[in-house]
Enzyme design. Structure first.
Site, short mmCIF file in Angstrom:
data_model
loop_
_atom_site.label_atom_id
_atom_site.label_comp_id
_atom_site.label_asym_id
_atom_site.label_seq_id
_atom_site.Cartn_x
_atom_site.Cartn_y
_atom_site.Cartn_z
CD GLU A 123 48.07 43.33 62.71
OE1 GLU A 123 48.64 42.25 62.38
OE2 GLU A 123 48.33 44.42 62.17
CB SER A 209 29.64 44.34 47.62
OG SER A 209 29.82 43.46 48.69
CG HIS A 338 39.92 49.68 49.03
ND1 HIS A 338 38.79 50.47 49.10
CD2 HIS A 338 39.48 48.46 48.58
CE1 HIS A 338 37.75 49.77 48.71
NE2 HIS A 338 38.12 48.55 48.39
CB SER A 339 39.84 46.14 51.51
OG SER A 339 40.49 45.45 50.45
#
Lengths: 447, 393
Positions: A123, A209, A338-339
């Site tokens: 959030e 990443s 996913h993100s």
């Protein structure tokens, strides 16, 4: 005449060289597992093709006289090991890990705490308070079940959706928040995107990443730890999408040939961003690849924390005792997007997501198990929810108030020392920023 | 990826001749016999002879300060450095393709027998795996010395080097690092290596903060620099000019010693032109300096850069401030080559001292060719021409 001289010369130089090299060759081969020896008796006997055995150094196998391709078995694949059903009932008592109540409560509280942190940070990204986030919804069981089966000293290499492992090991909520906010308390000095956690203290190697790069690295670390002769294992997590990278192939093959005490833990959650598994591979998932590398492999129900725990525990025991790699494929489902940069409704149905969220979730399954044993009830649930929410919010608010790290830290740790050119560039940066302070958010930084 | 190399070198390593044996050419014993038996084919015919070496190796003065020395060529100096390392550092391991039997260039001969198969071992044929594996070893704090069989085959590991090795310390806030990793790779032209046994890829890595790139010109320097790379707390790439493996011979100290990184070496003082090069090209430039002195009466200052990243700006700029002219030469293609970086930095730092445009004599912007090699490389005549032009500017 000339030919004879050359022949003599050839024999003297090259044959001696050849013999020498042949000896060297044999010597090195002897140490390998599958040594190659031509059966001398066979060579002298009368020829009978039925008695022939293949002598190829590349494989140990029989001849076959009919043409038959090996067919992959994808319809009835490697079975999924589970300990409890969707109602949290132990199916086969012999497989019950029989963990004490406190340990099971700890499993549950860590999984739910992770879930609470996910909701709040998700959030907060939606509100623009942090730049990026990735939730762990639906995969909490894989993290906690595997982490609990390891020793705290075992080295963890992860992908990015394994925050539960770190949480289980006691990484404080403040540090999770500090990393996501990239504030002055971040151990990573604010250099990486959110959820790229790392902790030396908790033996959790910093996340990066690029996908799958950690896989051969983990194999290397396991090799080095094997040489130390300490009782150390390495665990390496990755998704089923990352398993398509060349580095996964490298890591599996190196770990097997170099006999490394490592557990490869694949989270097969059905998607790599939008790509479903039928566009990722055509074999029987990831577990089926393990035997191809000569690796002990198993597939487990990733929503069953006990199944994950049991498999990891046994893999750890054998990996360290026998110095060989193990592959665990935990079948699960990525319930969240996913993100924060992805809207998964663009490529999958809400019904599909709801099934996993409402009917087969690792947290609710463990709760049902605890309730059935009388270890948990509604009131405890309410109190714990409230408490965990408060703890997360406290850490959250504190992290938000904190300044960003000093600007000097942009230049350090590129090398262990600060080379002259970076020293000059840092001075240039400061000179410029001080002349144009109005254009830079200097006040937000801890200088 | 390295399959071509293996094909070429398996036979070479087992027979007397090898790809880097430039004085003997490529005739193997059996091939030579067959050639001589053939009435129509004379291997000594003038037209069939290979092109002569494009440089003359000149040994450095024997170092006296490090004790006993021994005559070594470049590959033996590398072995000596690796031997010293394995002897004093029990965590150190050496691995790569075919290193166990001594390596296709003989750099690891005898080390497995001396230190054990868990310390000197073959890996599967996979460069990204080799570097990733090496990073992992280094993350635990152990010393990892990885070999990439040819610099030409380092690209499959580019991701592991650039995204991982180089950024490990920075991205983790110094919680983790792979500082004890060294990657060695044979480098540079070899007379007949063509596209994939000749490359000089240093400029690709020079754009990557976090790694160190080092290239020696001689056995003495190779050992000192390699030992410094292995001890350095940062991931290092050490490129070994393979044409010098056997050709360069000098007295090398037997005990370990360290040549500092990021320091250029002024090999010859001069007042009119500064010449900068690294690796084999230093020897080419030394001849250019002599030719310039003899034919033009021009005094050249010769600098061996040694470390490509982070490079020694001060030594080069100090020299150009004095001479007012600069020639940089490397085998790699000119566009995006490291000479461009040196050239623009010197232009920024020494603008008021420069009396002529900075010259770059480099490989052409083509892949490295097979039969055209003598025309491709930036040989002494091309460099000499550049000096002449610069002086007359």
């Amino acid at each position: 005449m000339a030919a004879a001289v050359f022949l003599k010369k050839f024999c003297r130089i090259n044959l001696s060289k050849f013999v020498q090299n042949k000896n060297l060759y044999l010597k090195t081969r002897q140490s390998q597992c599958r040594s190659f020896r031509v059966n001398a008796a066979l060579l002298q006997q009368p020829f009978d093709s039925a008695d022939e055995k293949p002598q190829f150094p590349g494989a140990s196998a029989e001849f076959v006289d009919s043409l038959e391709f090996i067919q992959p078995n994808v319809i009835s694949g490697i079975p999924v090991y589970r300990v409890m059903d969707r109602q949290g009932q132990i199916i086969n008592p012999a497989e019950d890990p029989q963990l004490p109540k406190e340990e099971v409560l700890n499993f549950y509280q860590t999984m739910t705490l992770l879930n609470t942190m996910d909701r709040i940070l998700y959030e907060s990204q939606r509100q623009g308070r942090i730049s990026f986030y990735m939730t762990n919804y639906g995969e909490e069981g894989t993290h906690i079940g595997s982490a609990a089966a390891l020793k705290p000293t075992d080295l963890v290499f992860g992908q990015y959706r394994e925050a539960g492992v770190l949480l289980y090991r006691g990484f404080p909520l403040d540090r999770f928040m500090a990393q996501c906010y990239a504030n002055a308390d971040d151990l990573g000095k604010g250099r990486q995107m959110p959820v790229h956690y790392g902790s030396k203290e908790h033996n959790f190697v910093t996340i990066s990443s690029p996908l799958a790069t950690q896989i051969p690295q983990a194999a290397g670390a396991a090799y080095a730890l094997k040489r130390e002769n300490a009782d150390h294992a390495v665990i390496c997590y990755f998704g089923e999408g990352a398993a398509s990278e060349g580095d996964a192939h490298a890591g599996f093959n190196f770990a097997a040939t170099l006999e490394c005490p490592i557990i490869f833990f694949c989270r097969n959650n059905g998607y790599a961003i939008s790509t479903p598994t039928n566009e990722q591979y055509r074999g029987d998932g990831i577990a089926a690849r393990g035997p191809g590398y000569g690796m002990m492999s198993i597939r487990v129900d990733g929503n069953d924390v006990f199944a994950v725990y049991n498999a990891t525990k046994e893999a750890r025991r054998r990996a360290t005792a026998e110095n060989q790699p193990f592959l665990i494929e935990a079948m699960t489902y990525r319930i969240g997007h996913h993100s924060t940069s992805d809207d998964s409704s663009a490529y999958r149905s809400v019904d599909e997501v709801n099934y996993w969220d409402k009917q087969d979730h690792p947290i609710s399954r463990l709760r049902q198990h605890m309730v059935s044993r009388g270890w948990w009830d509604e009131e405890q649930e309410r109190a714990w929810r409230k408490q965990s929410r408060r703890r997360v919010m406290e850490a959250f608010e504190q992290a938000e108030r904190r300044l960003k790290p000093s600007l000097d830290l942009m230049f350090t740790d590129v090398y262990n020392e600060l080379p002259p050119h970076l020293h000059r560039q840092r001075q240039d940066m400061w000179r410029h920023v001080k002349q144009h302070t109005e254009h830079y958010p200097l006040e937000q930084y801890d200088n | 990826m390295a399959a071509a190399a293996r094909f070429l070198l398996k036979s070479a390593a087992y027979s007397k001749a090898s790809i880097n044996n430039i004085t003997n050419g490529v005739y193997s014993g059996l091939g030579l016999t067959l050639l001589r038996l053939s009435p129509k084919c004379d291997p000594h015919a003038r037209t069939q002879k290979r092109h002569a070496a494009h440089f003359t190796f000149q040994p450095d003065p024997t170092p006296t300060e490090y004790g006993q020395t021994q005559k070594m060529n470049l590959f033996q100096a590398i072995t000596s450095a690796l031997d010293n390392t394995l002897a004093k550092d029990p965590t150190a391991v050496i691995f790569g393709e075919d290193v166990a039997f001594g390596g296709v260039f003989r750099c690891t001969v005898g080390l497995r027998d001396k230190y054990g198969q868990d310390r000197v071992f073959n890996t599967p044929l996979c460069e990204q795996g080799i570097v990733g594996f090496g990073i992992g070893i280094a993350v635990t704090g152990a010393t990892a010395i990885a070999e990439i069989q040819f610099a030409d085959y380092i690209y499959p590991a580019f991701d592991q080097i650039v995204n991982e090795a180089a950024k490990y310390r920075y991205r983790s806030g110094n919680l983790f690092d792979c500082g004890s990793l060294t990657i060695r790779a044979p480098w540079g032209c070899v007379g007949h290596g063509s596209l994939y046994h000749s490359q000089s890829p240093e400029a690709f890595f020079a754009h990557c903060p976090g790694v160190k790139i080092v290239i020696p010109r001689s056995p003495v320097q190779a050992k000192g620099l390699l030992l410094s790379c292995i001890e350095d707390k940062n991931p290092c790439i050490f490129f070994e000019p393979k044409i010098l493996y056997r050709a360069a011979v000098e007295q090398v100290p037997v005990e370990p010693y360290y040549t500092p990184l990021s320091q250029a070496e002024v090999l010859q003082e001069g007042s009119d032109v500064t010449l900068v090069a690294w690796g084999t090209q230093v020897h080419v430039m030394r001849e250019v300096a002599n030719m310039a002195q003899e034919k033009l009466g021009v005094s050249c200052e010769l600098i061996d850069l040694q470390t490509i990243l982070p490079w020694d700006t001060d030594t080069v700029c100090k020299s150009v401030t004095k001479t007012g002219r600069l020639l940089v030469s490397h085998e790699a293609p000119v566009t995006g080559g490291f000479a461009a970086e040196i050239s623009s930095t010197v232009q920024e730092e020494c603008f008021l001292n420069l009396e002529a445009p900075i010259a770059r004599v480099c490989g052409y912007d083509t892949p490295f060719p097979h039969i055209f090699e003598p025309f491709y490389i930036p040989d002494k005549w091309k460099c000499f021409e550049a000096v002449k032009k610069m002086i007359n500017y």
